[in-house]
Design a protein around this motif. Sequence first.
Motif, short mmCIF file in Angstrom:
data_model
loop_
_atom_site.label_atom_id
_atom_site.label_comp_id
_atom_site.label_asym_id
_atom_site.label_seq_id
_atom_site.Cartn_x
_atom_site.Cartn_y
_atom_site.Cartn_z
N UNK A 43 -81.20 8.70 -83.79
CA UNK A 43 -79.94 8.83 -84.64
C UNK A 43 -80.14 7.09 -85.30
N UNK A 44 -81.03 6.00 -85.02
CA UNK A 44 -80.38 4.97 -85.91
C UNK A 44 -81.14 5.11 -87.06
N UNK A 45 -82.12 6.22 -87.19
CA UNK A 45 -83.03 6.39 -87.73
C UNK A 45 -81.73 7.11 -89.31
N UNK A 83 -79.41 -3.19 -77.58
CA UNK A 83 -81.14 -2.46 -78.49
C UNK A 83 -80.71 -2.57 -79.45
N UNK A 84 -80.85 -4.30 -80.96
CA UNK A 84 -80.46 -3.89 -81.77
C UNK A 84 -81.43 -3.16 -82.97
N UNK A 85 -81.67 -2.30 -83.67
CA UNK A 85 -82.16 -1.85 -84.28
C UNK A 85 -81.79 -1.63 -86.59
N UNK A 86 -83.31 -1.90 -86.63
CA UNK A 86 -82.91 -1.86 -88.05
C UNK A 86 -83.85 -0.97 -88.91
N UNK A 87 -83.00 -0.03 -89.67
CA UNK A 87 -83.58 1.09 -89.55
C UNK A 87 -83.24 1.33 -91.50
N UNK A 88 -83.65 0.35 -92.09
CA UNK A 88 -83.46 -0.56 -93.38
C UNK A 88 -84.35 0.52 -94.45
N UNK A 89 -85.41 -0.40 -94.45
CA UNK A 89 -87.29 0.58 -94.66
C UNK A 89 -88.13 1.36 -93.64
N UNK A 112 -83.21 12.99 -88.93
CA UNK A 112 -83.21 11.91 -89.70
C UNK A 112 -83.81 11.37 -90.48
N UNK A 113 -85.26 12.04 -90.08
CA UNK A 113 -86.56 11.90 -90.68
C UNK A 113 -86.22 12.27 -92.38
N UNK A 114 -85.93 13.83 -92.23
CA UNK A 114 -85.93 14.51 -93.52
C UNK A 114 -84.74 14.09 -93.77
N UNK A 115 -83.59 13.42 -93.76
CA UNK A 115 -82.51 13.54 -94.40
C UNK A 115 -82.20 12.02 -95.08
N UNK A 116 -83.24 11.74 -94.25
CA UNK A 116 -83.46 9.86 -94.99
C UNK A 116 -84.62 9.88 -96.03
N UNK A 117 -85.05 10.54 -95.36
CA UNK A 117 -86.88 10.91 -96.63
C UNK A 117 -87.02 11.69 -97.53
N UNK A 118 -86.47 12.69 -96.63
CA UNK A 118 -87.26 14.67 -97.96
C UNK A 118 -87.88 14.63 -97.28
N UNK A 119 -89.00 14.30 -96.25
CA UNK A 119 -89.86 14.13 -96.07
C UNK A 119 -90.25 14.20 -93.56
#
Length: 453
Positions: A43-45, A83-89, A112-119
């Motif tokens: 979910x952090x993505x 756990x520190x997660x940085x999914x800025x990129x 999450x990938x589909x929601x963030x990146x569209x693919x």
Amino acid sequence: MSIKIPNSPEADPSVLQIWGGAPLKGHVRISGAKNSALVLIVAALLCSEDCRLRNVPALVDVTLMGEILLSLGVKITQTGDVLDINATTIGKSQAPYELVSQLRASFFAIGPLLARLGAACVPLPGGCTIGARPVALHVRGLQLMGADVQIEHGMVNAYIKGNRKRLKGAKIYLDYPSVGATETLMMAATLADGETIIENAAQEPEVVDLANFCNAMGAKIQGAGTNTIVICGVPQLHTADYAIIPDRVEAATFLIAGAITYSELTVSPVIPDHLTAAIAKLRDIGAQVVTDSPDCLRIIPGSSLRGTDIETLPYPGFPTDMQAQFMALLSLSEGNSLVSETVFENRLRHVPELNRMGADIRVKNNHAIIRGVPMLSGAPVVATDLRASAALVLAGLAAQGKTTIQGLHHLDRGYEQLENKLLKVGAKLQRLPQSQANISPVSAINSDALIPS
């Protein structure tokens, strides 16, 4: 920071030897929930800022999930159970087959990938060989939210159709209250355009934990823990600092350890409401479970154990993840018991191993008929999946003589430092290389026990 993947079980196999009959006494600290940790890491993505997760258990599955995120270009730093997660990129939208094939929960990244990146391009999932766990519910829900989803050559390819940049809200009815589908679609809906309603949703505590984490990041989710979840999509999520709930399955496993060895143990931290079904069955079998404090339970064994019937069901019913452990206990309970497995069709593979130790269990379809026996005897046995491995540990604690358990890679997937926790409360056991254990190879006992999971 890179997370090191442990050696494969084939490269460095080890076994657990248990000398049964030792009384247990003391307190067991319960780790963060494995099934929550895995989905919260995914979910952090959804967040384009830093996120911090606390109470993260040190498990092989958690390590694998971290590796999957690293492969996508996400930055991860681990300090103890934080756990520190940085999914800025997020560098790419395709998860690597060699990792995803070992871990069922990694498929949830498609939302999450589909929601963030569209693919998103995610291999069909792997995991324990306990039965078919189809992704049809995930796919259908994503399609209703405006995704084009194709399954080819073992890969699930999804992208947002048309000129839209975001998924769209939808009304989704799940034919079965699947935890994975509920979580995947809930995550996808957090960044969708409009309102999504998931009906016949899973009600497990881990679903609630995911909703609470997403809400801490700015999502708008209501109804988690009921059969209808409503998500109002937002444009983006923000940083959050969140602690994972305690593992209810680990807590119940240690309560059974007390019951099966006629020992008094306390377990904390726990959320007693998450353990209602397990506590009820322990009381049916003859043990007392008392609440010492709001987050601490104590098991007081009865003078004898008696049989009872169990049917696994979606939460709040009896959890399938506790079926094998209770079967070990019922094998030593007076009278007859019936265990019906309704969630996974291949989750009774521990029965031959318990019978090897002297249990009297017959299987017919998805039912196990158990006739209680006075004692179990130590024997070489093989763990066939995660929860089966815990059942064999419990049986070994109660058996007369030495039990040697192979297939520990299953155990390490879901129990943090199990043998160390047992040692601290008085169990007699040790982990050592298989070559030093003077036993037959795993393949001679169960040729498919080494399927990665």
